[in-house]
Structure formats: structure tokens, C-alpha cells
Design a protein around this motif. Structure first.
Motif, PDB file in Angstrom:
ATOM      1  N   ASP A 189      28.477 -32.122  49.484  1.00 20.52           N
ATOM      2  CA  ASP A 189      27.162 -32.465  50.031  1.00 20.52           C
ATOM      3  C   ASP A 189      26.834 -33.923  49.684  1.00 20.52           C
ATOM      4  O   ASP A 189      26.079 -34.207  48.756  1.00 20.52           O
ATOM      5  N   GLN A 239      18.281 -29.296  50.525  1.00 20.88           N
ATOM      6  CA  GLN A 239      19.092 -28.260  49.890  1.00 20.88           C
ATOM      7  C   GLN A 239      18.772 -26.873  50.432  1.00 20.88           C
ATOM      8  O   GLN A 239      19.658 -26.022  50.561  1.00 20.88           O
ATOM      9  N   SER A 242      20.377 -26.955  54.173  1.00 22.25           N
ATOM     10  CA  SER A 242      21.771 -27.346  54.378  1.00 22.25           C
ATOM     11  C   SER A 242      22.713 -26.178  54.135  1.00 22.25           C
ATOM     12  O   SER A 242      22.498 -25.350  53.237  1.00 22.25           O
ATOM     13  N   VAL A 244      25.740 -26.721  53.161  1.00 23.24           N
ATOM     14  CA  VAL A 244      26.520 -27.186  52.007  1.00 23.24           C
ATOM     15  C   VAL A 244      25.547 -27.774  50.996  1.00 23.24           C
ATOM     16  O   VAL A 244      24.736 -28.635  51.337  1.00 23.24           O
ATOM     17  N   ARG A 245      25.612 -27.315  49.761  1.00 24.83           N
ATOM     18  CA  ARG A 245      24.663 -27.755  48.735  1.00 24.83           C
ATOM     19  C   ARG A 245      25.385 -28.410  47.581  1.00 24.83           C
ATOM     20  O   ARG A 245      26.566 -28.142  47.331  1.00 24.83           O
TER      21      ARG A 245
END
Length: 392
Positions: A189, A239, A242, A244-245
Motif C-alpha cells: 500500500d 485504509q 482500500s 490493500v492496507r
């Protein structure tokens, strides 16, 4: 682990190495001695890089392996040292220091994660204690090394000597550490890491005050802090949305991890208050000069690495909770003793330093224990960031 610990010590020393030579540096940079605040970016630049890049680089080490990240950080550290050594103006010197900070800051959490990779949970606290001791020892050795090197070859030699040291550390890491094993596939990320880096950078700029005796915050502090809060809010929003974190939440035991972050921030705050107030007390009530205040503070600074080693041994034997609580409780008693013992505070400072050092390994070990192993780099980085933000 000795090689990686040496790399941590190198980065830690450089965080404090300019303390004793700052006056000489500003003279060469044509900064008037009565405008020392103009040299503040030399300190904040290093802090900015040190804190801001940690979480993202910790995550990169989770994805690509610890050894390769340590190699890249040592190379960047050497490049930043060269830039600093050849700089004739303040701006490129600050840029070089920021690159040094970015590289040096990542070495600590990545090495902590490496310890978690190589040692079982019941044994790693001892190793983390030695890593913590290497980090804390920088505060003792940094000013001494800076003064000694500058006396022989000038302040630029402080940066030049980093180059062969970084090369030696990289060779030691290459031959001493096992090859990186295959890591979990997945994306990083970068957007979240960048947002958090900007937020942490703004907080660093806003909270660090070069003249704490005049005001709690610098003149630009409130604006920078508000801007940092806005960017941090954007980070949390990103976050949540998303796919992807930066730190994937599944598998994380959030309650104990949050407690570790809070305790780390509190320890950092106590540490910085001690550093500042001891000097103020020494130069006002005790009538000492800056050198005398530094010698008095040395009792506290020497206690920190000694306590870190002891805390690692105790955490390995009795678990993290007992030495962490004992460390904080003993530190509280030590500060009560200091308040009652003025002006005879040296022994109290030594006890306070050892007690705070006692908490380093247990908190690090707990942070790594409650987070899945494929996220140890990120978890360690956030724990170190919490401590550093507490210091600001």
C-alpha cells in the motif's frame, strides 16, 4: 544478529552525532551564532526521514525480505553521508541528513522483525534487548564520537567515516545473515504509506521545538499539526476503503497491540521530558554549564542500554508483562526520588534510565507476538514510531 545490531548502532549514533559540533557547523555555513534556530533543519531533517519512512519500509521488508532492505538502507545511508560531507550550503546538507534519517530509521524496525524471524517467541526478547541497547547506546556514543572525530578531521569527517562503516556493516550482514526466504505474495500500500509518511512528517515539524524554554510549540507548530491531523484522517479513510492496507487487520490482536503502542508513546514522552528537564535543571537550579548538564544526563543515558539488556533477559524468563510493569513502576519511584533529592539527582537519573530501559524489550516482544509473522516489519515500525512521536 550481531551484524544487524551493528547497523542499528551506526544509525543510532548518527542521530546524535551533531549535538556536540553544531556550533562549528553553522560557522562554516555562514549562519550567525545568535541565529542557531536556522540550523534546526539539520535536526528536524534527520528526524523527518527517521520517522516518516519507517512504516512503509517495514512493510517493504515484510514483502521482499529483511536482508535486502538492510542492504538498501545501508547504501542510502552511505549516499546521504556523502551528500552531507560535500555540501557547502544548508539545503543540500539537510537533504543528505534526511536521507540518512530515512535509511537509519528503517534499520531498527527491520532488525527487530529479523529477530522475530530467526528466534522463537520465548527466546527473542533477549535478542530484542540487545537491539534496544544498541539503539539507546547511540545517545551516549553519538555526541562523544562527533566531538572526537571533529577534533581530529573536522565535522565533515563525521559523515565521511560513515561510508566505510556502512560498507563494512553491509558485508557483515551479507555474510552473517541467512538469505531471505520467500515472502507472502501481495501488493504494498504505497498510497497509504505515503499518506502516513506525510502526516508523521507534519507532526514532526509541528511538535519539534528548537527553543522549548520559550514555548511548547514553535511558531509554525499549530498549522503543521492541524495539517498533519487532516492528512492522518485521509490516511484512515483510505485504509478503510482500500483493498490493500499498510497493516492488514486480520490476525492482529488489536487490544494488546494498541496497549503496546500507547505504552511506547508514554515511554518516549517520559524520555524526552527527562532529556530536556535535566539540562534545564542543571543550568538553572544547579548552576552547571551545558557540559556539566551533559555529564549529569549521562547517568540517565547509560542506564537505558543497561536496562534494555536486563529487560530482555527478564522478559524471556518471566514474560513481557512483569518486566514492563516493573520498569514503569520503578521509573515512577525514581522520579519521585529525584524530586525529593534535588540537587543530588545523579543516582535517581541512573535508576530512571535503567527502569525505562527495562521496558524496551518487553514492549518490542509483545508488539511482535500479537501480530502475524508476515507483518512483523510493519508492526515493529509502528511501535518505534509511537515511541518517537511520544518523544516529540
Amino acid at each position: 544478529m550481531t551484524a544487524a545490531g551493528a547497523a542499528v548502532l551506526l544509525g543510532s549514533i548518527d542521530a546524535y552525532v551533531l549535538v556536540s559540533v553544531l556550533v562549528d557547523m553553522i560557522g562554516d555555513l555562514d549562519i550567525p551564532a545568535n541565529h542557531l534556530e536556522r540550523a534546526t533543519p539539520l535536526v528536524t531533517g534527520y528526524l523527518l526521514g527517521y520517522i516518516a519512512g519507517m512504516p512503509l519500509l517495514g512493510r517493504v521488508s515484510d514483502r521482499f525480505g529483511r536482508r535486502i532492505v538492510i542492504h538498501v538502507c545501508l547504501a542510502a545511508f552511505a549516499i546521504g553521508s556523502i551528500i552531507s560531507a560535500v555540501s557547502l550550503d544548508l539545503a543540500p546538507l539537510v537533504a543528505g541528513r534526511a536521507l540518512q534519517g530515512l535509511a537509519g530509521g528503517a534499520l531498527l524496525p527491520v532488525t527487530m522483525a529479523l529477530a522475530a524471524d530467526l528466534f522463537a517467541a520465548e527466546r527473542r526478547a533477549v535478542v530484542l534487548g540487545w537491539i534496544g541497547a544498541a539503539q539507546e547506546l547511540g545517545a551516549v556514543l553519538g555526541p562523544l564520537a562527533g566531538a572526537g572525530i571533529a577534533a581530529v578531521v573536522g565535522w565533515r569527517g563525521i559523515f565521511w567515516i560513515n561510508v566505510p562503516l556502512a560498507v563494512l556493516a553491509a558485508l557483515a550482514v551479507h555474510f552473517a545473515l541467512p538469505r531471505d526466504t520467500a515472502r507472502r505474495a501481495g501488493r504494498i500500500d504505497f498510497l497509504g504509506g505515503a499518506l502516513l509518511a506525510v502526516a508523521l512528517g507534519l507532526f514532526t515539524i509541528g511538535l519539534y521545538n528548537p527553543e522549548p524554554e520559550d514555548a511548547v510549540l514553535p511558531p509554525w507548530g499549530p498549522v503543521a499539526i492541524v495539517a498533519g491531523a487532516v492528512v492522518l484522517a485521509l490516511f484512515f479513510l483510505q485504509q478503510r476503503r482500500s483493498a490493500v492496507r499498510l497493516l492488514e487487520p486480520d490476525g492482529v490482536k488489536w487490544r494488546p497491540y494498541a496497549a503496546v503502542l500507547a505504552a511506547s508513546a508514554a515511554a518516549g514522552a517520559v524520555l524526552m521530558v527527562t532529556l530536556v528537564d535535566t539540562q534545564l535543571l542543571a543550568q538553572t537550579l544547579l548552576g552547571l554549564d551545558s557540559a556539566g548538564g551533559a555529564l549529569l544526563l549521562m547517568w540517565f543515558l547509560v542506564g537505558l542500554p543497561l536496562g534494555a539488556v536486563a529487560g530482555g533477559a527478564l522478559a524471556s524468563r518471566y514474560g513481557e508483562r512483569v518486566p514492563a510493569l516493573a520498569g514503569f513502576a520503578t521509573a515512577a519511584l525514581a522520579y519521585v526520588w529525584i524530586a525529593d533529592a534535588v540537587p543530588h539527582i545523579a543516582l535517581g537519573l541512573g535508576l530512571a534510565g535503567a527502569a525505562l530501559g527495562l521496558t524496551v524489550a518487553p514492549l518490542s516482544s509483545a508488539a511482535l507476538r500479537v501480530v502475524p509473522e508476515d507483518r512483523h516489519g510493519t508492526a515493529a515500525a509502528l511501535a518505534v514510531v509511537a515511541r518517537m512521536m511520544g518523544m516529540l
